[in-house]
Motif scaffolding. Structure first.
Motif, mmCIF file in Angstrom:
data_model
loop_
_atom_site.group_PDB
_atom_site.id
_atom_site.type_symbol
_atom_site.label_atom_id
_atom_site.label_comp_id
_atom_site.label_asym_id
_atom_site.label_seq_id
_atom_site.Cartn_x
_atom_site.Cartn_y
_atom_site.Cartn_z
ATOM 1 N N LYS A 67 0.760 -1.455 0.239
ATOM 2 C CA LYS A 67 -0.132 0.022 -0.167
ATOM 3 C C LYS A 67 0.738 1.251 -0.102
ATOM 4 C CE LYS A 67 -3.890 -2.286 0.547
ATOM 5 N NZ LYS A 67 -4.777 -2.540 -0.439
ATOM 6 N N SER B 279 -10.798 0.487 5.428
ATOM 7 C CA SER B 279 -9.709 -0.637 5.164
ATOM 8 C C SER B 279 -9.815 -1.783 5.882
ATOM 9 C CB SER B 279 -8.218 0.183 5.689
ATOM 10 O OG SER B 279 -7.357 -0.758 5.422
ATOM 11 N N GLY C 183 -7.150 -3.092 6.669
ATOM 12 C CA GLY C 183 -6.160 -2.896 7.733
ATOM 13 C C GLY C 183 -5.047 -2.096 7.367
ATOM 14 N N ASN C 184 -4.315 -2.769 6.149
ATOM 15 C CA ASN C 184 -3.215 -2.349 5.547
ATOM 16 C C ASN C 184 -3.251 -0.972 4.993
ATOM 17 O OD1 ASN C 184 -1.300 -4.086 6.205
ATOM 18 N ND2 ASN C 184 -2.053 -5.589 4.619
ATOM 19 N N THR C 185 -4.249 -0.567 4.183
ATOM 20 C CA THR C 185 -4.413 0.818 3.645
ATOM 21 C C THR C 185 -4.534 1.839 4.712
ATOM 22 O OG1 THR C 185 -5.781 -0.002 1.986
ATOM 23 C CG2 THR C 185 -5.874 2.342 2.061
ATOM 24 N N PHE D 266 -16.051 -4.548 5.395
ATOM 25 C CA PHE D 266 -15.255 -3.649 4.536
ATOM 26 C C PHE D 266 -16.221 -2.918 3.640
ATOM 27 C CE2 PHE D 266 -13.174 -2.455 0.539
ATOM 28 C CZ PHE D 266 -12.274 -1.842 1.098
ATOM 29 N N ASN E 208 -9.910 -5.737 -3.288
ATOM 30 C CA ASN E 208 -10.616 -4.670 -3.566
ATOM 31 C C ASN E 208 -10.399 -4.455 -5.058
ATOM 32 O OD1 ASN E 208 -12.724 -3.137 -2.964
ATOM 33 N ND2 ASN E 208 -11.463 -1.276 -2.623
ATOM 34 N N ALA E 209 -9.260 -5.182 -5.769
ATOM 35 C CA ALA E 209 -8.961 -5.426 -6.948
ATOM 36 C C ALA E 209 -8.138 -3.936 -7.387
ATOM 37 C CB ALA E 209 -9.864 -5.642 -7.809
ATOM 38 N N GLY E 210 -7.460 -3.514 -6.770
ATOM 39 C CA GLY E 210 -6.629 -2.007 -7.148
ATOM 40 C C GLY E 210 -5.438 -2.721 -7.467
ATOM 41 N N ALA F 296 -7.438 -9.486 5.205
ATOM 42 C CA ALA F 296 -7.061 -8.254 4.310
ATOM 43 C C ALA F 296 -7.876 -8.396 3.094
ATOM 44 C CB ALA F 296 -5.821 -8.494 3.894
ATOM 45 N N ILE F 297 -8.222 -9.443 2.606
ATOM 46 C CA ILE F 297 -8.790 -9.636 1.401
ATOM 47 C C ILE F 297 -10.467 -10.209 1.486
ATOM 48 C CG2 ILE F 297 -6.933 -9.628 -0.121
ATOM 49 C CD1 ILE F 297 -7.101 -12.989 -0.172
ATOM 50 N N ILE G 113 -13.287 -9.272 1.003
ATOM 51 C CA ILE G 113 -14.239 -8.261 0.530
ATOM 52 C C ILE G 113 -15.234 -8.848 -0.463
ATOM 53 C CG2 ILE G 113 -13.889 -6.256 -1.218
ATOM 54 C CD1 ILE G 113 -11.232 -5.576 0.181
ATOM 55 N N ALA H 93 -3.360 -13.057 3.800
ATOM 56 C CA ALA H 93 -3.526 -12.724 2.325
ATOM 57 C C ALA H 93 -2.712 -12.906 1.441
ATOM 58 C CB ALA H 93 -4.222 -11.325 2.197
ATOM 59 N N THR I 217 2.102 -9.642 -0.435
ATOM 60 C CA THR I 217 1.520 -8.201 -0.502
ATOM 61 C C THR I 217 1.738 -7.571 0.860
ATOM 62 O OG1 THR I 217 -0.432 -9.433 -0.281
ATOM 63 C CG2 THR I 217 0.144 -8.126 -2.342
HETATM 64 N N1 F0G Z 1 -2.905 -8.156 0.055
HETATM 65 C C1 F0G Z 1 -3.057 -7.523 1.199
HETATM 66 C C2 F0G Z 1 -2.007 -7.854 2.387
HETATM 67 C C3 F0G Z 1 -3.891 -6.624 1.165
HETATM 68 O O1 F0G Z 1 -3.988 -5.645 2.491
HETATM 69 C C4 F0G Z 1 -4.752 -6.309 0.238
HETATM 70 C C5 F0G Z 1 -5.704 -5.074 0.268
HETATM 71 C C6 F0G Z 1 -4.684 -7.230 -0.695
HETATM 72 C C7 F0G Z 1 -3.809 -7.940 -0.788
HETATM 73 C C8 F0G Z 1 -5.712 -7.261 -1.982
HETATM 74 O O2 F0G Z 1 -5.251 -5.783 -2.769
HETATM 75 O O3 F0G Z 1 -7.286 -4.608 -2.561
HETATM 76 O O4 F0G Z 1 -5.850 -4.152 -4.272
HETATM 77 O O5 F0G Z 1 -6.897 -6.232 -4.594
HETATM 78 N N2 F0G Z 1 -6.029 -4.454 1.572
HETATM 79 C C9 F0G Z 1 -6.934 -3.507 1.435
HETATM 80 C C10 F0G Z 1 -6.605 -2.787 2.861
HETATM 81 C C11 F0G Z 1 -8.142 -3.601 1.029
HETATM 82 O O6 F0G Z 1 -7.861 -2.153 3.163
HETATM 83 O O7 F0G Z 1 -5.805 -2.692 3.382
HETATM 84 P P1 F0G Z 1 -6.166 -5.053 -3.835
#
Ligand code: F0G
Length: 415
Positions: free
Chosen positions: A108, A131, A133-135, A181, A237-239, A297-298, A300, A346, A374
């Motif tokens: 992030k 979020s 968490g990570n965002t 979320f 969230n697929a970003g 984290a995922i 969603i 995740a 990630t």
């Molecule tokens: N891996 C981790 C560790 C994440 O924190 C996230 C998303 C993803 C994968 C998926 O990435 O959403 O771009 O497809 N975390 C977001 C958050 C939603 O709020 O921290 P993505």
């Protein structure tokens, strides 16, 4: 030279306009560049000599005033050659791009350094995100560095403690929403629409995607100007998958790589609307009402960037797959024990997905694969402790350790 554009109807917006969804058709926005001008600009600089980092690629970013950049030294993460795991799977080449090595421990930070820098350039004083968490951890850190007020909404109950502690210590105003979320995201979208002074930094913010595309650039630079055959990446969230694909396509347009990788998205079985779309060949996303997975984290159900992600997967000839919680946890342990890389659940879904796709023959063993992990394992220490062997309690005597390790007492004393 740069502008923003709707991915559906092509309506153009100024690069400094705050726009999250197209005002005409409501679809997602992306940043566009004039590649002839960009190529000319790049030729005049020594950007390839700059150490590997998000800001090596500053000419590919929508920031006009470099004095506004807010950085904690993000990017430049390791591309680890995983011979042992690759060999176990019978793969020609396996690399893991470990995004846990970023300043707040997840990918992030790539998006946030660019998103918060742009917020700074636009004069924002208040930033917000929803979020898992990570965002929230990342936004809180960059907001602290730039002196902005930060508000984060996280789902109550299901957040990993490492991430919550980060958002709290960086001084964000943290709201735990009695809901999931998807509901939290809906609230921040409405809040930022109703109160335009609050700048939204979820991944529908097109500037965040720009930062995250550097992941694609870095992988090519670390592979000496070649794209791998396939990228395997967790999808929530697929970003991120959309951003990485944007990075590869831009490098390809500029002639820095001569082929594009197959984008392969992995979702947890309990929250997999995009994998379902790919499997069904459908064109509309059906949200999952009560998403569930150990990979919080995922967790969603209605990924906001689904259209960009599905385009990336289909246009690249890639695929999407689901993995169970057991497969995720087994992959987390395997990566830690075979390659010494500790990632959060995740992140381990990309490894679990790789194993599944190799075993069912979708991924060819001759492919050169990069798995993106990630987020750092310490984000969610509780899960790691729960699934590992408990520490053995012993008396404070050397013989107790010898007995437990099955060593003869004399053998140790003789050394
Ligand atoms: N891996 C981790 C560790 C994440 O924190 C996230 C998303 C993803 C994968 C998926 O990435 O959403 O771009 O497809 N975390 C977001 C958050 C939603 O709020 O921290 P993505």
């Amino acid at each position: 030279m740069t502008h923003q554009e709707c991915i559906n109807c092509g309506t153009k917006y100024d690069i400094n306009e705050i726009v999250y969804f197209c005002k005409k058709c409501g679809d997602l926005i992306e940043v566009k560049y004039n590649f002839d001008e960009l190529a000319e600009k790049l030729e005049k600089t020594n950007w390839k000599q700059v150490p590997l980092s998000v800001w090596r690629y500053k000419d590919f970013m929508p920031i006009q005033d470099v004095s506004k950049i807010v950085s904690l030294n993000e990017g430049g993460t390791g591309l680890h050659s995983c011979h042992k795991l690759g060999k176990q799977l019978g793969l020609l080449q396996l690399n893991v791009k470990n995004e846990g090595e970023n300043p707040t421990g997840s990918f992030k930070d790539r998006g946030m350094t660019v998103g918060v820098s742009k917020a700074n350039e636009l004069g924002a004083k208040n930033v917000i995100c929803a979020s898992t968490g990570n965002t929230s951890a990342s936004l809180a850190a960059y907001a602290a560095k730039s002196g902005m007020r930060c508000t984060v909404l996280i789902p109550s109950g299901k957040i990993a403690y490492g991430k919550l502690s980060q958002a709290m210590i960086y001084g964000a105003k943290v709201f735990q929403v009695r809901g999931n979320f998807d509901q939290s995201l809906d609230m921040v979208l409405k809040l930022s629409e109703k109160h335009p002074s609050i700048y939204l930094l979820n991944s529908i913010n097109p500037f965040r995607v720009e930062g995250q595309k550097s992941l694609g650039f870095e992988i090519c630079d670390q592979l000496d100007g070649e794209a791998p055959d396939r990228i395997v990446v967790p999808v929530g969230n697929a970003g991120n998958i959309s951003a990485i694909w944007k990075g590869f396509t831009e490098y390809h347009k500029l002639g820095f790589i001569n082929k594009l990788p197959k984008m392969t998205g992995i979702q947890a079985a309990g929250s997999a609307p995009i994998a379902q779309m790919i499997k069904n060949g459908s064109t509309e996303m059906v949200p999952v009402q009560s998403p569930e997975t150990v990979a919080t984290a995922i967790r969603i159900g209605a990924p906001v960037s689904w259209k960009k992600a599905v385009n990336a997967i289909r246009n690249s000839g890639g695929t999407a797959e689901t993995v169970t919680d057991d497969e995720i946890l087994a992959a987390q342990k395997l990566l830690a024990r075979v390659e010494g890389i500790f990632v959060e659940p995740a992140s381990a879904s990309s490894i679990a997905g790789l194993i599944k796709l190799v075993n069912n023959g979708v991924i060819d063993k001759g492919e050169r694969v990069v798995c993106v992990t990630t987020g750092h394992g310490l984000k969610d220490p509780d899960t790691a402790v729960k699934m590992s062997e408990k520490p053995i309690e012993v008396e404070a005597e050397m013989t107790a350790i010898e007995d437990a390790l099955g060593l003869k007492h004399m053998e140790i004393l003789a050394r």
